[in-house]
Design an enzyme around this catalytic site. Sequence first.
Site, mmCIF file in Angstrom:
data_model
loop_
_atom_site.group_PDB
_atom_site.id
_atom_site.type_symbol
_atom_site.label_atom_id
_atom_site.label_comp_id
_atom_site.label_asym_id
_atom_site.label_seq_id
_atom_site.Cartn_x
_atom_site.Cartn_y
_atom_site.Cartn_z
ATOM 1 N N MET A 117 43.165 30.494 34.938
ATOM 2 C CA MET A 117 42.307 29.316 35.127
ATOM 3 C C MET A 117 42.126 28.602 33.794
ATOM 4 S SD MET A 117 39.330 30.875 37.617
ATOM 5 C CE MET A 117 38.937 32.226 36.512
ATOM 6 N N GLY A 205 37.182 29.228 31.036
ATOM 7 C CA GLY A 205 38.618 29.435 30.944
ATOM 8 C C GLY A 205 38.936 30.914 30.964
ATOM 9 N N SER A 206 39.704 31.381 31.931
ATOM 10 C CA SER A 206 39.839 32.821 32.097
ATOM 11 C C SER A 206 40.949 33.150 33.094
ATOM 12 C CB SER A 206 38.510 33.395 32.579
ATOM 13 O OG SER A 206 37.955 32.562 33.580
ATOM 14 N N ARG A 207 40.836 34.341 33.741
ATOM 15 C CA ARG A 207 41.905 34.795 34.623
ATOM 16 C C ARG A 207 41.366 35.779 35.649
ATOM 17 N NH1 ARG A 207 46.681 38.136 31.756
ATOM 18 N NH2 ARG A 207 46.891 39.795 33.296
#
Length: 248
Positions: A117, A205-207
Site C-alpha cells: 500500500m 504506507g505499509s503492506r
Amino acid sequence: MPRLRGTTRKTWNGKRYTMRMRDTFIKPMHPEGRKFVAIFAAITVGLFLLSSFLGWIGVGLTVWCYYFFRDPKRVTPIADGLVISPADGVVSLIEKAVPPAELGMSDKALTRVSVFMSVFNCHVNRAPVAGTIKAIAYRPGKFFNASLDKASSDNERNSLCIEMADGRQIAVVQIAGLVARRIVCFVSEGQAIETGGRFGLIRFGSRLDVYLPDGVQPMVSLGQTMIAGETVLADLTSDAPARLGRTD
C-alpha cells in the site's frame, strides 16, 4: 419522483442503487483520521498567517490527509471458498513462506501473497475470509521499505489467525513500512468476523501479507491492483493452478 441532477439509478436482481456524482470524489473518513485532519488544518491556518503560498500547500496536505483516511463502502463477493484482498494496493510478492511463529500455526511453508500500500491507497484493512479470530500477535520491529522481502520478518507487524468454519486457518499480517509508524487493530481474539469486515488500519504506507491454506493457489498476479473487500485473491474450492498475468 424527479431524478436529482448528478445521479444514476440502476436495478439489479430487483434492487435499485442510486449513484451520485459526488460519491466519486467525497468518501467517508474513518474516525482514526479526525485528529490528524484537525492537526493539518490547524497548521494550515498558521501557514496562511505567514504566507498565502504556504497556506495553499497546507490545504493540499490537509486534503491528502483526509483522503488517506478515507473509508469507502465496498461490495464484497459472497460465495463459499472465496478469499478476498485485505488491502488496497499492488501485489508485490507471491512466494512460499512460514506464517509468523507468534501465531502458533503450522511451521510448514504456505503460499504468501503480499499487497503493498502506498501513501495514496486507502489504508483500512478488511478480513479476507469469514471466521473466528483465533489469535492476534503484535511484534515490534524495524521500518524497512514495506515492498522489500525482509519486511515480513524484520518490520513491526501485527498478525491475525482467522479460523474458518471448516477448521482451516488463514493468517493475515499488517506490516509497518518506511513511513508507517502505527498499526491499529480493531478486533480481539475470539471475535467473529465476516468476509470484508474491517479489522484494522496502518498509517502511513505499509503492506498486508496473506498466508493461504496448504494447496490453495492465488488467483492474482504480480503487479495486479487490488481493492480491499472486493478483489478475489484465491478460491479455496478451486484446484486451478496459480494464475499468470500480462502487463500491457
